[in-house]
Design an enzyme around this catalytic site. Structure first.
Site, PDB file in Angstrom:
ATOM      1  N   HIS A  45      -3.384  -3.462   1.828  1.00 44.72           N
ATOM      2  CA  HIS A  45      -3.919  -4.582   2.670  1.00 44.72           C
ATOM      3  C   HIS A  45      -3.241  -4.610   4.072  1.00 44.72           C
ATOM      4  CE1 HIS A  45       0.210  -5.482   1.830  1.00 44.72           C
ATOM      5  NE2 HIS A  45       0.067  -6.235   2.708  1.00 44.72           N
ATOM      6  N   HIS A 138      -2.148  -3.910  10.972  1.00 49.46           N
ATOM      7  CA  HIS A 138      -1.609  -2.631  10.487  1.00 49.46           C
ATOM      8  C   HIS A 138      -1.710  -2.892   9.138  1.00 49.46           C
ATOM      9  CE1 HIS A 138       1.870  -5.078  10.191  1.00 49.46           C
ATOM     10  NE2 HIS A 138       2.373  -4.463   9.106  1.00 49.46           N
TER      11      HIS A 138
END
Length: 206
Positions: A45, A138
């Site tokens: 994720h 990120h």
């Protein structure tokens, strides 16, 4: 981690979902087989925001998630840049992502989830600038306390490339970086133990 989080997850049918899962669950932990600390598995994720007070969504988390005016799927373009490490448990190792394709969806997630703004206003914009300066969008690869020096980081990056992921073009390879467009937003109570980080509401972006 206090409160809940909103995650942007690759579309379930996207090849990266399986590739990242394999890296997170087995390939990268195997590089630390003899270390005292090993990474804890989690779903792939990009965290849009954390520290969401459960009172925000109350007894109907799905209705709350559905009410957030996220950008359309075609306007969300996650692109991988490079593998990085920090001396922080939840950022021990990650793939840094381009700013332009991810910051708008993160901004509205923060506004609705944390700062209490209906649209992105001054408080959220201030957070956005701080987030960009600190680490920005990120995709985590490893959580933990294991030391990662430059040689180990190179080893991790090579494992990521060997898995078929193309990072930001550099002198040693060419071609467009990998990533995904759109995706599914998960609302996850991240104040629970990591093995219990499961979504309580999901929304596929259109």
């Amino acid at each position: 981690m206090p409160g809940s989080s909103l995650w942007l997850v690759p579309p379930p049918s996207h090849p990266l979902h399986e590739v990242l899962s394999q890296l997170i669950e087995s390939t990268l932990p195997a590089l630390f087989a003899h270390a005292e600390s090993r990474s804890v598995p989690f779903s792939p994720h990009l965290t849009l925001t954390s520290n969401i007070d459960p009172a925000k969504y109350g007894s109907d988390p799905q209705a709350w998630l559905d009410s957030i005016p996220f950008p359309t799927a075609s306007d969300i373009d996650v692109k991988f840049e490079r593998v990085k490490t920090e001396n922080v448990f939840f950022r021990r190792c990650y793939i840094k992502c381009e700013w332009d394709g991810a910051h708008e969806v993160a901004a509205i997630a923060r506004a609705r989830g944390v700062t209490g703004e209906e649209t992105v206003q001054q408080t959220t914009l201030k957070w956005l600038a701080e987030w960009k300066e600190a680490f920005g969008p990120h995709v985590s690869l490893m959580y933990g306390d294991m030391p990662i020096d430059e040689a180990k980081l190179d080893e991790i990056e090579q494992a990521v490339k060997d898995a078929g992921i193309t990072l930001e073009p550099t002198h040693d390879h060419v071609g467009a970086a990998d990533g995904w467009v759109g995706g599914t937003v998960w609302l996850v109570p991240t104040d629970r133990p990591i093995p219990d980080w499961k979504p309580i509401a999901t929304r596929t972006l259109q």
